[in-house]
Write a protein that holds these residues in place. Sequence first.
Motif, PDB file in Angstrom:
ATOM      1  N   GLU A 187      11.737  28.614  25.842  1.00 13.63           N
ATOM      2  CA  GLU A 187      11.043  27.338  25.651  1.00 13.63           C
ATOM      3  C   GLU A 187      10.031  27.446  24.517  1.00 13.63           C
ATOM      4  O   GLU A 187       9.974  26.583  23.627  1.00 13.63           O
ATOM      5  N   ALA A 188       9.220  28.501  24.568  1.00  6.74           N
ATOM      6  CA  ALA A 188       8.190  28.682  23.547  1.00  6.74           C
ATOM      7  C   ALA A 188       8.814  28.943  22.176  1.00  6.74           C
ATOM      8  O   ALA A 188       8.342  28.426  21.149  1.00  6.74           O
ATOM      9  N   LEU A 189       9.884  29.738  22.143  1.00  6.25           N
ATOM     10  CA  LEU A 189      10.560  30.039  20.889  1.00  6.25           C
ATOM     11  C   LEU A 189      11.128  28.768  20.256  1.00  6.25           C
ATOM     12  O   LEU A 189      10.997  28.541  19.039  1.00  6.25           O
ATOM     13  N   MET A 190      11.747  27.919  21.081  1.00 12.01           N
ATOM     14  CA  MET A 190      12.285  26.664  20.567  1.00 12.01           C
ATOM     15  C   MET A 190      11.170  25.741  20.090  1.00 12.01           C
ATOM     16  O   MET A 190      11.305  25.063  19.064  1.00 12.01           O
ATOM     17  N   ALA A 191      10.055  25.709  20.832  1.00 11.07           N
ATOM     18  CA  ALA A 191       8.940  24.865  20.420  1.00 11.07           C
ATOM     19  C   ALA A 191       8.440  25.284  19.045  1.00 11.07           C
ATOM     20  O   ALA A 191       8.254  24.448  18.146  1.00 11.07           O
ATOM     21  N   GLU A 192       8.236  26.581  18.847  1.00  9.15           N
ATOM     22  CA  GLU A 192       7.722  27.051  17.561  1.00  9.15           C
ATOM     23  C   GLU A 192       8.706  26.766  16.431  1.00  9.15           C
ATOM     24  O   GLU A 192       8.324  26.317  15.342  1.00  9.15           O
ATOM     25  N   SER A 193       9.978  27.018  16.686  1.00  7.60           N
ATOM     26  CA  SER A 193      10.989  26.821  15.659  1.00  7.60           C
ATOM     27  C   SER A 193      11.200  25.339  15.345  1.00  7.60           C
ATOM     28  O   SER A 193      11.143  24.920  14.180  1.00  7.60           O
ATOM     29  N   PHE A 194      11.415  24.540  16.376  1.00  8.43           N
ATOM     30  CA  PHE A 194      11.825  23.162  16.133  1.00  8.43           C
ATOM     31  C   PHE A 194      10.671  22.242  15.763  1.00  8.43           C
ATOM     32  O   PHE A 194      10.853  21.279  15.029  1.00  8.43           O
ATOM     33  N   LEU A 195       9.466  22.548  16.263  1.00  4.83           N
ATOM     34  CA  LEU A 195       8.313  21.780  15.792  1.00  4.83           C
ATOM     35  C   LEU A 195       8.041  22.098  14.317  1.00  4.83           C
ATOM     36  O   LEU A 195       7.685  21.204  13.534  1.00  4.83           O
ATOM     37  N   SER A 196       8.228  23.355  13.943  1.00  5.12           N
ATOM     38  CA  SER A 196       8.086  23.732  12.531  1.00  5.12           C
ATOM     39  C   SER A 196       9.139  23.018  11.690  1.00  5.12           C
ATOM     40  O   SER A 196       8.843  22.506  10.590  1.00  5.12           O
ATOM     41  N   ALA A 197      10.370  22.985  12.202  1.00  5.64           N
ATOM     42  CA  ALA A 197      11.446  22.313  11.467  1.00  5.64           C
ATOM     43  C   ALA A 197      11.157  20.819  11.308  1.00  5.64           C
ATOM     44  O   ALA A 197      11.382  20.236  10.233  1.00  5.64           O
ATOM     45  N   LYS A 198      10.654  20.220  12.381  1.00  3.59           N
ATOM     46  CA  LYS A 198      10.332  18.794  12.312  1.00  3.59           C
ATOM     47  C   LYS A 198       9.219  18.539  11.301  1.00  3.59           C
ATOM     48  O   LYS A 198       9.294  17.598  10.489  1.00  3.59           O
ATOM     49  N   LYS A 199       8.193  19.371  11.313  1.00  7.97           N
ATOM     50  CA  LYS A 199       7.068  19.178  10.402  1.00  7.97           C
ATOM     51  C   LYS A 199       7.490  19.403   8.946  1.00  7.97           C
ATOM     52  O   LYS A 199       6.951  18.782   8.029  1.00  7.97           O
ATOM     53  N   ALA A 200       8.482  20.264   8.742  1.00  3.65           N
ATOM     54  CA  ALA A 200       8.996  20.521   7.396  1.00  3.65           C
ATOM     55  C   ALA A 200      10.095  19.535   6.999  1.00  3.65           C
ATOM     56  O   ALA A 200      10.658  19.644   5.892  1.00  3.65           O
ATOM     57  N   ASN A 201      10.414  18.606   7.907  1.00  3.79           N
ATOM     58  CA  ASN A 201      11.461  17.600   7.674  1.00  3.79           C
ATOM     59  C   ASN A 201      12.843  18.224   7.447  1.00  3.79           C
ATOM     60  O   ASN A 201      13.645  17.720   6.658  1.00  3.79           O
ATOM     61  N   VAL A 202      13.116  19.304   8.147  1.00  7.94           N
ATOM     62  CA  VAL A 202      14.437  19.936   8.025  1.00  7.94           C
ATOM     63  C   VAL A 202      15.078  20.159   9.395  1.00  7.94           C
ATOM     64  O   VAL A 202      15.975  20.977   9.533  1.00  7.94           O
ATOM     65  N   GLU A 203      14.623  19.414  10.418  1.00  4.64           N
ATOM     66  CA  GLU A 203      15.128  19.689  11.768  1.00  4.64           C
ATOM     67  C   GLU A 203      16.626  19.475  11.904  1.00  4.64           C
ATOM     68  O   GLU A 203      17.315  20.213  12.615  1.00  4.64           O
ATOM     69  N   ASP A 204      17.180  18.461  11.208  1.00  2.99           N
ATOM     70  CA  ASP A 204      18.619  18.220  11.313  1.00  2.99           C
ATOM     71  C   ASP A 204      19.411  19.404  10.769  1.00  2.99           C
ATOM     72  O   ASP A 204      20.436  19.799  11.333  1.00  2.99           O
ATOM     73  N   TYR A 205      18.936  19.980   9.683  1.00  2.90           N
ATOM     74  CA  TYR A 205      19.623  21.121   9.085  1.00  2.90           C
ATOM     75  C   TYR A 205      19.514  22.360   9.973  1.00  2.90           C
ATOM     76  O   TYR A 205      20.483  23.109  10.140  1.00  2.90           O
TER      77      TYR A 205
END
Length: 293
Positions: A187-205
């Motif tokens: 859960e924590a690993l996904m939060a760190e990764s996917f929140l970072s991806a969202k903030k960088a605007n690359v979550e879809d990739y």
Amino acid sequence: MAKLSQVAFLGFGEAGQAIMSGWSENQAPIATAYDIKTDNPSLRKAKLTDYIESGVQGCFNLGAALSGATAIFSLVTADQARVAAEHAALHIQPGQFYFDCNSCSPDSKRMNARLIEQAGGKYVDVAIMSPIHPKRHQTPVLISGPHVAEAKKIMEQLEMNLDVIDGDIGAASSVKMIRSIVVKGMEALMAESFLSAKKANVEDYVLSSLEASHPGINWRQAAAYNLERMMVHGQRRAAEMREVALTVEQLELDNAMAQATVKWQEQIGVLALKADSDEFTELANTVLKRLAS
């Protein structure tokens, strides 16, 4: 075998209410409950409503709740398990079973057991192995300790779904704690990764890349589910993960992963956000907005 006449809940939050609701659909046992929220004037009314709606006899003190019970189910947060055992030891009657269902390290369970056993109770180490919903009283649990033969018969009368694990007190909780390194850590690993991806605007990739590498997982769905769990239960999970970190430390291993999981679970849980969506992007935006403020 102890004749099951009455059960008592020490702590009556989500887990206790879910278990009781499962029993109530069949032949529910007589049940009493005490929760420390009844001591708080601002929370008392809501907790009294929980008692009434669940069909338990709510009590204003622990002694009244435990009196006459064959089995006591301790269902508090991990950081309150020791206090709960200390208070229960003041009121427990000889021969009463104390099912410690809290997410604690093996050493914490052993300390709680000494309190209960010295007071005449029969302590059972219980590990709840999956979310309490949707299976409620039939959620899989592990039990260990010297009284498991009798405890198993009591739990079977309550139609609970249990396995006995070989070993003394602490064996069941060891499985729970060590498993949580992965479950809560993911859960924590996904939060760190996917929140970072969202903030960088690359979550879809990022999500598409993971789905290509690991096609057996719906990563967007998993990201949404895990983030929602942290939003709703992060503080409780953080308390559990502190016990996990303690477990790893007591095994003389590096607990850096567990400690990092504590930080992420607490950081999101303390925001007390409502998870009003099952879609990752909306949940991520809610969390990021609050983190930024």
